[in-house]
Design a protein around this motif. Structure first.
Motif, PDB file in Angstrom:
ATOM      1  N   ALA A  35     -31.838 -32.217 -10.157  1.00 32.24           N
ATOM      2  CA  ALA A  35     -32.101 -30.991 -10.921  1.00 32.24           C
ATOM      3  C   ALA A  35     -31.812 -29.722 -10.144  1.00 32.24           C
ATOM      4  O   ALA A  35     -31.948 -28.647 -10.688  1.00 32.24           O
ATOM      5  CB  ALA A  35     -33.557 -30.967 -11.377  1.00 32.24           C
ATOM      6  N   ALA A  36     -31.402 -29.819  -8.886  1.00 32.41           N
ATOM      7  CA  ALA A  36     -31.224 -28.619  -8.061  1.00 32.41           C
ATOM      8  C   ALA A  36     -30.300 -27.602  -8.720  1.00 32.41           C
ATOM      9  O   ALA A  36     -30.613 -26.416  -8.784  1.00 32.41           O
ATOM     10  CB  ALA A  36     -30.697 -28.997  -6.686  1.00 32.41           C
ATOM     11  N   ALA A  37     -29.171 -28.053  -9.225  1.00 30.54           N
ATOM     12  CA  ALA A  37     -28.216 -27.122  -9.835  1.00 30.54           C
ATOM     13  C   ALA A  37     -28.785 -26.525 -11.118  1.00 30.54           C
ATOM     14  O   ALA A  37     -28.595 -25.351 -11.402  1.00 30.54           O
ATOM     15  CB  ALA A  37     -26.906 -27.841 -10.129  1.00 30.54           C
ATOM     16  N   VAL A  38     -29.497 -27.334 -11.886  1.00 32.64           N
ATOM     17  CA  VAL A  38     -30.076 -26.851 -13.133  1.00 32.64           C
ATOM     18  C   VAL A  38     -31.115 -25.780 -12.838  1.00 32.64           C
ATOM     19  O   VAL A  38     -31.119 -24.721 -13.451  1.00 32.64           O
ATOM     20  CB  VAL A  38     -30.715 -28.016 -13.926  1.00 32.64           C
ATOM     21  N   VAL A  39     -32.010 -26.059 -11.880  1.00 28.28           N
ATOM     22  CA  VAL A  39     -33.064 -25.100 -11.557  1.00 28.28           C
ATOM     23  C   VAL A  39     -32.466 -23.789 -11.081  1.00 28.28           C
ATOM     24  O   VAL A  39     -32.845 -22.726 -11.538  1.00 28.28           O
ATOM     25  CB  VAL A  39     -34.041 -25.675 -10.509  1.00 28.28           C
ATOM     26  N   SER A  40     -31.517 -23.829 -10.168  1.00 29.47           N
ATOM     27  CA  SER A  40     -30.962 -22.586  -9.649  1.00 29.47           C
ATOM     28  C   SER A  40     -30.160 -21.844 -10.713  1.00 29.47           C
ATOM     29  O   SER A  40     -30.085 -20.624 -10.695  1.00 29.47           O
ATOM     30  CB  SER A  40     -30.103 -22.844  -8.413  1.00 29.47           C
ATOM     31  N   ALA A  41     -29.603 -22.557 -11.668  1.00 32.28           N
ATOM     32  CA  ALA A  41     -28.823 -21.905 -12.710  1.00 32.28           C
ATOM     33  C   ALA A  41     -29.707 -21.195 -13.732  1.00 32.28           C
ATOM     34  O   ALA A  41     -29.374 -20.116 -14.195  1.00 32.28           O
ATOM     35  CB  ALA A  41     -27.938 -22.922 -13.421  1.00 32.28           C
ATOM     36  N   ARG A  43     -35.563 -28.086   4.709  1.00 34.41           N
ATOM     37  CA  ARG A  43     -35.888 -27.840   3.308  1.00 34.41           C
ATOM     38  C   ARG A  43     -37.076 -28.706   2.922  1.00 34.41           C
ATOM     39  O   ARG A  43     -36.955 -29.895   2.754  1.00 34.41           O
ATOM     40  CB  ARG A  43     -34.690 -28.151   2.423  1.00 34.41           C
ATOM     41  N   ARG A  44     -38.216 -28.081   2.768  1.00 28.13           N
ATOM     42  CA  ARG A  44     -39.410 -28.784   2.306  1.00 28.13           C
ATOM     43  C   ARG A  44     -40.255 -27.813   1.492  1.00 28.13           C
ATOM     44  O   ARG A  44     -40.203 -26.608   1.721  1.00 28.13           O
ATOM     45  CB  ARG A  44     -40.197 -29.369   3.464  1.00 28.13           C
ATOM     46  N   TRP A  93     -41.042 -23.560  -4.164  1.00 31.52           N
ATOM     47  CA  TRP A  93     -41.290 -25.002  -4.180  1.00 31.52           C
ATOM     48  C   TRP A  93     -40.248 -25.742  -4.993  1.00 31.52           C
ATOM     49  O   TRP A  93     -39.687 -26.732  -4.550  1.00 31.52           O
ATOM     50  CB  TRP A  93     -42.684 -25.290  -4.719  1.00 31.52           C
ATOM     51  N   PHE A  94     -39.940 -25.248  -6.208  1.00 33.58           N
ATOM     52  CA  PHE A  94     -38.948 -25.932  -7.030  1.00 33.58           C
ATOM     53  C   PHE A  94     -37.557 -25.848  -6.400  1.00 33.58           C
ATOM     54  O   PHE A  94     -36.787 -26.774  -6.491  1.00 33.58           O
ATOM     55  CB  PHE A  94     -38.927 -25.368  -8.453  1.00 33.58           C
ATOM     56  N   ALA A  95     -37.255 -24.754  -5.740  1.00 38.32           N
ATOM     57  CA  ALA A  95     -35.948 -24.614  -5.101  1.00 38.32           C
ATOM     58  C   ALA A  95     -35.835 -25.486  -3.853  1.00 38.32           C
ATOM     59  O   ALA A  95     -34.757 -25.965  -3.528  1.00 38.32           O
ATOM     60  CB  ALA A  95     -35.700 -23.154  -4.725  1.00 38.32           C
TER      61      ALA A  95
END
Length: 153
Positions: free
Chosen positions: A114-120, A139-140, A102-104
């Protein structure tokens, strides 16, 4: 000692009901009350992981702080990863996977970039260097029920 299964009158179950209703801050508070007095290391780890995941939802959805949410989510999921897949009588493995997905999958616009932060900071425990999980189709986020904590039937 193993964390006992949930029952309707436990703080764990009360927090689960609040979390599933979208009351993430209230779930955080319910779990934190129990965490403060718990002495079993496994129970404390489970509760602290759930507290941090709930706080991450609150930071992202209510406060609009994606970087803080990503850091909390990473710490919370790391604690939950160290718990058994059925800790506390919950379907914890399914919840961890659905939470990561979900967060991704949430759009960068909704997460304020925040996409880059979350994946990092939040790689999957199955992540291998150079290999990335991808979602097929649009993407959902998964349905609300797939992000819910559920007791083992």
């Amino acid at each position: 000692m193993t964390v006992p299964p949930t029952s309707l009158d436990t703080p764990l179950a009360g927090g689960v009901a609040l979390f599933n209703a979208g009351a993430h801050f209230a779930a955080h508070e319910a779990w934190e009350d129990r965490w403060r007095v718990a002495t079993d290391p496994e129970e404390r780890r489970l509760l602290q992981g759930l507290i941090q995941v709930a706080a991450a939802h609150h930071k992202l959805r209510v406060q609009g702080k994606p970087e803080s949410a990503a850091r909390l989510l990473a710490r919370g999921l790391a604690k939950l990863d160290a718990c058994a897949a059925d800790a506390g009588g919950l379907q914890l493995a399914e919840f961890r996977d659905a939470t990561r997905a979900w967060f991704a999958a949430e759009s960068p616009q909704e997460r304020c970039g925040a996409a880059a932060v979350v994946s990092a900071v939040m790689p999957s425990p199955n992540h291998q260097s150079g290999a990335h999980q991808s979602l097929s189709g649009p993407r959902r986020p998964p349905t609300a029920s797939s992000r819910s904590l559920r007791a083992i039937q």
